[in-house]
Design a protein around this motif. Structure first.
Motif, short mmCIF file in Angstrom:
data_model
loop_
_atom_site.label_atom_id
_atom_site.label_comp_id
_atom_site.label_asym_id
_atom_site.label_seq_id
_atom_site.Cartn_x
_atom_site.Cartn_y
_atom_site.Cartn_z
N UNK A 36 0.83 -1.21 0.00
CA UNK A 36 0.00 0.00 0.00
C UNK A 36 0.86 1.25 0.00
N UNK A 37 2.00 1.21 0.68
CA UNK A 37 2.91 2.34 0.70
C UNK A 37 4.34 1.82 0.76
N UNK A 38 4.89 1.39 -0.39
CA UNK A 38 6.20 0.74 -0.40
C UNK A 38 7.35 1.65 0.00
N UNK A 39 7.17 2.96 -0.03
CA UNK A 39 8.26 3.83 0.35
C UNK A 39 8.23 4.20 1.82
N UNK A 40 7.20 3.76 2.54
CA UNK A 40 7.15 4.05 3.97
C UNK A 40 8.26 3.26 4.67
N UNK A 60 7.67 -2.82 -5.49
CA UNK A 60 6.82 -2.14 -6.46
C UNK A 60 6.23 -3.18 -7.42
N UNK A 61 4.96 -3.00 -7.80
CA UNK A 61 4.34 -3.92 -8.77
C UNK A 61 5.04 -3.84 -10.13
N UNK A 66 9.75 3.01 -8.75
CA UNK A 66 9.88 3.90 -7.60
C UNK A 66 9.87 5.36 -8.06
N UNK A 67 10.52 5.64 -9.18
CA UNK A 67 10.58 7.00 -9.71
C UNK A 67 9.19 7.51 -10.08
N UNK A 68 8.36 6.66 -10.67
CA UNK A 68 7.00 7.05 -11.03
C UNK A 68 6.19 7.35 -9.77
#
Length: 181
Positions: A36-40, A60-61, A66-68
Protein backbone atom coordinates in the motif's frame (compact mmCIF):
# COMPACT_ATOMS: atom_id res chain seq x y z
CA UNK A 1 -3.55 -45.69 25.64
CA UNK A 2 -4.06 -45.56 21.91
CA UNK A 3 -6.89 -43.03 22.15
CA UNK A 4 -4.84 -40.61 24.33
CA UNK A 5 -1.87 -40.92 21.95
CA UNK A 6 -4.16 -40.30 19.00
CA UNK A 7 -5.77 -37.29 20.76
CA UNK A 8 -2.33 -35.90 21.58
CA UNK A 9 -1.20 -36.23 17.93
CA UNK A 10 -4.48 -34.76 16.70
CA UNK A 11 -4.14 -31.79 19.07
CA UNK A 12 -0.49 -31.28 18.10
CA UNK A 13 -1.43 -31.36 14.44
CA UNK A 14 -4.21 -28.79 14.95
CA UNK A 15 -1.96 -26.45 16.91
CA UNK A 16 0.74 -26.72 14.24
CA UNK A 17 -1.80 -26.10 11.47
CA UNK A 18 -3.17 -23.05 13.29
CA UNK A 19 0.37 -21.73 13.80
CA UNK A 20 1.22 -22.15 10.12
CA UNK A 21 -2.03 -20.47 9.05
CA UNK A 22 -1.52 -17.57 11.47
CA UNK A 23 2.05 -17.06 10.27
CA UNK A 24 0.84 -17.06 6.68
CA UNK A 25 -1.84 -14.49 7.46
CA UNK A 26 0.72 -12.28 9.21
CA UNK A 27 3.06 -12.44 6.21
CA UNK A 28 0.23 -11.66 3.79
CA UNK A 29 -0.98 -8.78 5.97
CA UNK A 30 2.52 -7.32 6.20
CA UNK A 31 2.91 -7.69 2.46
CA UNK A 32 -0.37 -5.91 1.77
CA UNK A 33 0.52 -3.09 4.16
CA UNK A 34 3.95 -2.72 2.56
CA UNK A 35 2.45 -2.76 -0.94
CA UNK A 36 0.00 0.00 0.00
CA UNK A 37 2.91 2.34 0.70
CA UNK A 38 6.20 0.74 -0.40
CA UNK A 39 8.26 3.83 0.35
CA UNK A 40 7.15 4.05 3.97
CA UNK A 41 9.60 2.94 6.63
CA UNK A 42 7.40 -0.12 7.24
CA UNK A 43 7.30 -0.95 3.52
CA UNK A 44 11.05 -0.65 3.27
CA UNK A 45 11.57 -2.75 6.41
CA UNK A 46 9.34 -5.52 5.05
CA UNK A 47 11.13 -5.41 1.69
CA UNK A 48 14.55 -5.56 3.35
CA UNK A 49 13.50 -8.39 5.67
CA UNK A 50 12.08 -10.65 2.99
CA UNK A 51 15.09 -9.96 0.76
CA UNK A 52 17.42 -10.92 3.64
CA UNK A 53 15.78 -14.34 3.98
CA UNK A 54 16.09 -15.00 0.26
CA UNK A 55 12.65 -14.04 -1.03
CA UNK A 56 12.81 -12.11 -4.29
CA UNK A 57 10.05 -9.60 -3.63
CA UNK A 58 10.05 -6.22 -5.29
CA UNK A 59 8.33 -3.56 -3.27
CA UNK A 60 6.82 -2.14 -6.46
CA UNK A 61 4.34 -3.92 -8.77
CA UNK A 62 5.46 -4.88 -12.27
CA UNK A 63 5.49 -1.92 -14.62
CA UNK A 64 5.49 0.61 -11.79
CA UNK A 65 8.78 2.14 -10.74
CA UNK A 66 9.88 3.90 -7.60
CA UNK A 67 10.58 7.00 -9.71
CA UNK A 68 7.00 7.05 -11.03
CA UNK A 69 5.62 6.64 -7.52
CA UNK A 70 7.75 9.45 -6.14
CA UNK A 71 7.01 11.75 -9.10
CA UNK A 72 3.25 11.38 -8.65
CA UNK A 73 3.17 12.05 -4.91
CA UNK A 74 5.95 14.68 -4.99
CA UNK A 75 3.82 16.68 -7.44
CA UNK A 76 1.32 16.92 -4.54
CA UNK A 77 -1.58 15.13 -6.20
CA UNK A 78 -4.15 13.98 -3.65
CA UNK A 79 -5.96 10.72 -3.17
CA UNK A 80 -9.06 12.38 -4.59
CA UNK A 81 -7.02 13.45 -7.65
CA UNK A 82 -5.94 9.83 -8.06
CA UNK A 83 -9.57 8.66 -8.03
CA UNK A 84 -10.48 11.25 -10.67
CA UNK A 85 -7.58 10.15 -12.90
CA UNK A 86 -8.70 6.53 -12.48
CA UNK A 87 -12.14 7.49 -13.73
CA UNK A 88 -10.78 9.54 -16.65
CA UNK A 89 -8.38 6.82 -17.81
CA UNK A 90 -10.42 3.76 -16.70
CA UNK A 91 -7.40 2.27 -14.93
CA UNK A 92 -6.78 0.84 -11.48
CA UNK A 93 -4.86 2.85 -8.87
CA UNK A 94 -1.43 1.35 -9.59
CA UNK A 95 -1.73 1.75 -13.36
CA UNK A 96 -2.97 5.30 -12.88
CA UNK A 97 -0.06 6.28 -10.62
CA UNK A 98 2.36 4.59 -13.01
CA UNK A 99 1.01 6.43 -16.04
CA UNK A 100 0.70 9.78 -14.25
CA UNK A 101 4.17 9.45 -12.68
CA UNK A 102 5.73 8.65 -16.05
CA UNK A 103 3.97 11.59 -17.66
CA UNK A 104 5.37 13.87 -14.95
CA UNK A 105 8.86 12.40 -15.39
CA UNK A 106 8.57 13.04 -19.14
CA UNK A 107 7.58 16.67 -18.48
CA UNK A 108 4.00 16.19 -19.68
CA UNK A 109 0.99 17.76 -18.00
CA UNK A 110 -1.79 15.75 -16.41
CA UNK A 111 -5.44 16.59 -17.18
CA UNK A 112 -5.64 18.88 -14.12
CA UNK A 113 -3.42 20.58 -11.54
CA UNK A 114 -2.44 18.88 -8.27
CA UNK A 115 -5.04 19.24 -5.52
CA UNK A 116 -7.89 20.06 -7.91
CA UNK A 117 -10.08 17.34 -6.42
CA UNK A 118 -8.95 17.62 -2.81
CA UNK A 119 -11.71 17.89 -0.26
CA UNK A 120 -11.11 20.94 1.92
CA UNK A 121 -10.86 20.35 5.65
CA UNK A 122 -14.06 21.02 7.54
CA UNK A 123 -14.22 24.01 9.87
CA UNK A 124 -13.66 23.19 13.55
CA UNK A 125 -17.30 23.85 14.50
CA UNK A 126 -18.57 21.34 11.89
CA UNK A 127 -16.00 18.76 13.03
CA UNK A 128 -17.17 19.22 16.63
CA UNK A 129 -20.82 18.86 15.60
CA UNK A 130 -20.13 15.65 13.67
CA UNK A 131 -18.18 14.23 16.59
CA UNK A 132 -21.05 15.10 18.96
CA UNK A 133 -23.53 13.33 16.67
CA UNK A 134 -21.62 10.05 16.81
CA UNK A 135 -20.71 10.42 20.49
CA UNK A 136 -24.46 10.67 21.21
CA UNK A 137 -24.79 7.11 19.90
CA UNK A 138 -26.01 7.73 16.36
CA UNK A 139 -24.75 5.54 13.52
CA UNK A 140 -24.24 5.61 9.77
CA UNK A 141 -27.70 4.08 9.41
CA UNK A 142 -29.10 7.06 11.32
CA UNK A 143 -27.34 9.37 8.87
CA UNK A 144 -29.08 7.53 6.01
CA UNK A 145 -32.47 7.87 7.71
CA UNK A 146 -31.92 11.59 8.31
CA UNK A 147 -30.69 12.06 4.72
CA UNK A 148 -34.01 10.71 3.52
CA UNK A 149 -36.02 12.73 6.03
CA UNK A 150 -34.25 16.05 5.42
CA UNK A 151 -33.33 15.44 1.76
CA UNK A 152 -29.68 16.27 2.50
CA UNK A 153 -26.28 14.74 1.75
CA UNK A 154 -24.21 12.84 4.34
CA UNK A 155 -21.89 15.66 5.36
CA UNK A 156 -24.65 18.24 5.70
CA UNK A 157 -26.82 15.75 7.60
CA UNK A 158 -24.09 14.87 10.10
CA UNK A 159 -23.19 18.52 10.72
CA UNK A 160 -26.83 19.61 11.05
CA UNK A 161 -27.76 16.71 13.36
CA UNK A 162 -24.61 17.20 15.41
CA UNK A 163 -25.39 20.87 15.88
CA UNK A 164 -28.85 19.94 17.12
CA UNK A 165 -27.23 17.55 19.61
CA UNK A 166 -24.84 20.30 20.77
CA UNK A 167 -27.77 22.70 21.14
CA UNK A 168 -29.59 20.15 23.32
CA UNK A 169 -32.40 19.68 20.82
CA UNK A 170 -33.95 16.33 19.96
CA UNK A 171 -33.49 14.64 16.64
CA UNK A 172 -36.47 13.03 14.89
CA UNK A 173 -35.06 9.58 15.74
CA UNK A 174 -33.70 7.93 18.84
CA UNK A 175 -30.21 6.39 18.65
CA UNK A 176 -31.19 3.57 21.00
CA UNK A 177 -34.18 2.65 18.85
CA UNK A 178 -32.38 2.93 15.53
CA UNK A 179 -29.38 0.91 16.73
CA UNK A 180 -31.60 -2.07 17.48
CA UNK A 181 -33.41 -2.08 14.15
Amino acid sequence: MTSSTRTLRSTSFRITAIGVAATGLCVVGAGMAAAANPTSSFGQAVGTTVHAVGVDWSSMPDGYTQAQYEAFWAAEYSGEDLVELQEIWSLDATETKSRAGQMLLDGEELPFAPGTHTTPELPADEQAAIAAFFEAGYTGEDVEALNDLWNTEHLETKARAGQLVLDGEELPLDPATSAGS
